[in-house]
Design a protein around this motif. Structure first.
Motif, PDB file in Angstrom:
ATOM      1  N   ALA A  48       0.824  -1.221   0.000  1.00 10.17           N
ATOM      2  CA  ALA A  48       0.000   0.000   0.000  1.00 10.17           C
ATOM      3  C   ALA A  48       0.854   1.264   0.000  1.00 10.17           C
ATOM      4  O   ALA A  48       0.520   2.249  -0.659  1.00 10.17           O
ATOM      5  N   PHE A  49       1.973   1.246   0.741  1.00 11.40           N
ATOM      6  CA  PHE A  49       2.816   2.444   0.757  1.00 11.40           C
ATOM      7  C   PHE A  49       3.407   2.689  -0.627  1.00 11.40           C
ATOM      8  O   PHE A  49       3.387   3.822  -1.123  1.00 11.40           O
ATOM      9  N   LEU A  52       0.666   4.172  -2.817  1.00 12.56           N
ATOM     10  CA  LEU A  52       0.332   5.568  -2.504  1.00 12.56           C
ATOM     11  C   LEU A  52       1.466   6.500  -2.925  1.00 12.56           C
ATOM     12  O   LEU A  52       1.225   7.612  -3.422  1.00 12.56           O
ATOM     13  N   VAL A  64      -5.295  10.594  -6.481  1.00 15.87           N
ATOM     14  CA  VAL A  64      -6.019   9.799  -5.486  1.00 15.87           C
ATOM     15  C   VAL A  64      -7.226  10.576  -4.967  1.00 15.87           C
ATOM     16  O   VAL A  64      -7.079  11.670  -4.425  1.00 15.87           O
ATOM     17  N   VAL A  67      -8.641   6.757  -0.234  1.00 16.74           N
ATOM     18  CA  VAL A  67      -8.026   5.473   0.105  1.00 16.74           C
ATOM     19  C   VAL A  67      -8.947   4.780   1.100  1.00 16.74           C
ATOM     20  O   VAL A  67      -9.306   5.357   2.123  1.00 16.74           O
ATOM     21  N   GLU A  69      -9.220   1.795   3.618  1.00 17.83           N
ATOM     22  CA  GLU A  69      -8.280   0.923   4.307  1.00 17.83           C
ATOM     23  C   GLU A  69      -8.782  -0.521   4.373  1.00 17.83           C
ATOM     24  O   GLU A  69      -9.979  -0.779   4.241  1.00 17.83           O
TER      25      GLU A  69
ATOM     26  N   ALA B  48       5.265   4.835   7.659  1.00 16.89           N
ATOM     27  CA  ALA B  48       5.305   5.696   6.467  1.00 16.89           C
ATOM     28  C   ALA B  48       3.966   5.710   5.723  1.00 16.89           C
ATOM     29  O   ALA B  48       3.538   6.752   5.231  1.00 16.89           O
ATOM     30  N   PHE B  49       3.285   4.552   5.644  1.00 16.42           N
ATOM     31  CA  PHE B  49       1.999   4.552   4.952  1.00 16.42           C
ATOM     32  C   PHE B  49       0.993   5.420   5.694  1.00 16.42           C
ATOM     33  O   PHE B  49       0.281   6.229   5.091  1.00 16.42           O
ATOM     34  N   LEU B  52       1.824   9.056   4.957  1.00 11.13           N
ATOM     35  CA  LEU B  52       1.478   9.496   3.600  1.00 11.13           C
ATOM     36  C   LEU B  52      -0.041   9.580   3.432  1.00 11.13           C
ATOM     37  O   LEU B  52      -0.557  10.492   2.770  1.00 11.13           O
ATOM     38  N   LEU B  53      -0.750   8.645   4.063  1.00 12.09           N
ATOM     39  CA  LEU B  53      -2.213   8.675   3.988  1.00 12.09           C
ATOM     40  C   LEU B  53      -2.770   9.870   4.779  1.00 12.09           C
ATOM     41  O   LEU B  53      -3.720  10.534   4.338  1.00 12.09           O
ATOM     42  N   GLN B  56      -2.396  12.674   2.530  1.00 14.39           N
ATOM     43  CA  GLN B  56      -3.354  12.627   1.416  1.00 14.39           C
ATOM     44  C   GLN B  56      -4.738  13.089   1.888  1.00 14.39           C
ATOM     45  O   GLN B  56      -5.459  13.757   1.158  1.00 14.39           O
ATOM     46  N   ARG B  57      -5.091  12.772   3.133  1.00 13.34           N
ATOM     47  CA  ARG B  57      -6.415  13.124   3.643  1.00 13.34           C
ATOM     48  C   ARG B  57      -6.471  14.542   4.211  1.00 13.34           C
ATOM     49  O   ARG B  57      -7.565  15.044   4.494  1.00 13.34           O
ATOM     50  N   ALA B 157      -5.707   8.904   9.948  1.00  9.89           N
ATOM     51  CA  ALA B 157      -5.219   7.926   8.962  1.00  9.89           C
ATOM     52  C   ALA B 157      -4.462   6.865   9.720  1.00  9.89           C
ATOM     53  O   ALA B 157      -3.417   7.133  10.312  1.00  9.89           O
ATOM     54  N   GLY B 158      -5.006   5.639   9.726  1.00  9.11           N
ATOM     55  CA  GLY B 158      -4.354   4.574  10.478  1.00  9.11           C
ATOM     56  C   GLY B 158      -4.201   4.995  11.924  1.00  9.11           C
ATOM     57  O   GLY B 158      -5.164   5.404  12.579  1.00  9.11           O
TER      58      GLY B 158
END
Lengths: 264, 264
Positions: A48-49, A52, A64, A67, A69, B48-49, B52-53, B56-57, B157-158
């Motif tokens: 996923a990383f 993205l 994008v 996303v 999850e 990192a994901f 980045l998410l 993005q959000r 995010a996460g």
């Protein structure tokens, strides 16, 4: 995003999604006019990383929109929808090879947790082109838009790399500038064209698209190329992640967001 | 990005980075006029994901200019620079707590592989404001810009969540519209303000910034608030990743890209 879709628009999107859920398979260009459509790419969590980051580094083909999850299948941009069933046709990829095309991805999606990316689609600005009187040839002919792998490499990200994919629309020479201006207002859905005319410079043979149907370019028309959300599928082919699910090219996820929400 | 920096601009950025590398610690507002500056947030690979998410959000506070993958310290946007040494001051975070502030992050960065995010900074559009004759108070006073944690939550995010952080500039009432218009041309560096006037509505006490120096708002001026790239630091405090390295607020990474490259 301040623009709001009308009740009639919402109903048209919901009805179309319900028909796809019940098994209808058809390209979505022109469906639910004025609402955003999206490309789907769903990959295992440990990819996923990279995905993205690939999108961040290649924003023209991979803008994008959302996303979703792992463990969720309902986009915020289409409440009540199910990513596994509401797209007309899916592609299941194993080790970079197209393993099967299915109308329902529930079984494939149950194999392992996937992170889903919804990526902007040029069908969004087709409404703007049509509203300005610019003909959309593939809609007129009831065909899928032609898409091509080009000789241009995307910026790689981790294990992902691949060529830029473009969609093509033949535009009358005196409307090319208008098509550029109108699509340029929608940077979140590929924006202005990446190339106008001269398909050979992109390594493209117009009559043989890699995805979608062959085009019909008439006298006085110029082939115009936009970055395409099928680009992640080319990256799958080139980079061979162990598993992925995507939409089938031209068969998009309909969202409940009006095109105007993404106008700059 | 078609705009290109002049040789003199490149030289000014390179000289400033060399001085920071040799130990100079100072805020960077106004330095290397016309070139982009960036916030830094570097996190362990398994965060990192989420980072980045989160970006993005939350594109207004966290517009990603570049991601530098683990093992590399040289941004594409500043060839020859070193992320570990070329920022005037760094913060090292452990379990969400500020552990130390250092002028050289080489030792801290050696502890584990980190993915670095360079995020747009409002200092970029300050050049545009100044060029239009709008006073930049913190520059006039030789102070750091005031920054505040607000009562507005970012989209989580996460494992990452936290409040929006804003920077504040007092703007003469008759220039507020110009400040909105000029900064709005730079969506990749926070864009138009998120809030004009009424600091209490954001939960802010103007005299007590959470980062940077206290402001001086004069008669006839309105406090104007922009989304701020320190927002990831608030997310670190709220979400407590085991380790992170950031710039110290107001002490940015100078890049070799002209502001004009990010004008919409």
């Amino acid at each position: 995003m301040t623009a709001v879709a009308s009740a009639a628009q919402h109903a048209s999107a919901r009805e179309a999604r319900a028909s796809y859920r019940s098994g209808v398979v058809a390209p979505t260009s022109g469906v639910a006019h004025g609402l955003v459509q999206a490309n789907l790419i769903a990959v295992p969590e440990d990819w996923a990383f990279d995905m993205l980051l690939f999108a961040q580094r290649n924003p023209k083909p991979c803008p994008v929109l959302e996303v979703v999850e792992a463990g969720s299948f309902e986009p915020r941009l289409a409440p009540g929808a199910d990513l596994r069933t509401d797209i007309p046709a899916y592609r299941v990829w194993r080790d970079g090879e197209l393993a099967e095309e299915v109308a329902d991805a529930t079984a494939a999606w149950a194999e392992q947790p996937l992170v889903a990316f919804l990526i902007g689609c040029s069908f969004t600005f087709e409404a703007g082109l049509a509203d300005a009187g610019i003909p959309i040839r593939h809609q007129e002919l009831g065909r899928n838009v032609p898409m091509y792998r080009t000789n241009r490499d995307c910026a790689p990200a981790g294990r992902l790399s691949g060529e830029l994919v473009v969609s093509m629309r033949p535009i009358p020479a005196d409307r090319v500038a208008d098509a550029v201006t109108i699509s340029g207002r929608f940077p979140a859905v590929h924006g202005a064209p990446v190339h106008v005319g001269e398909p050979a410079a992109l390594g493209i043979d117009l009559d043989h698209p890699d995805f979608g149907d062959a085009p019909e370019v008439r006298d006085g028309e110029v082939p115009v190329f936009w970055a395409c959300g099928v680009t992640p599928q080319a990256a799958i082919m080139a980079s061979r992640p162990p598993f992925a699910i995507t939409h089938a090219p031209g068969h998009m996820m309909l969202l409940d967001v009006p095109d105007a929400a993404y106008a700059a």
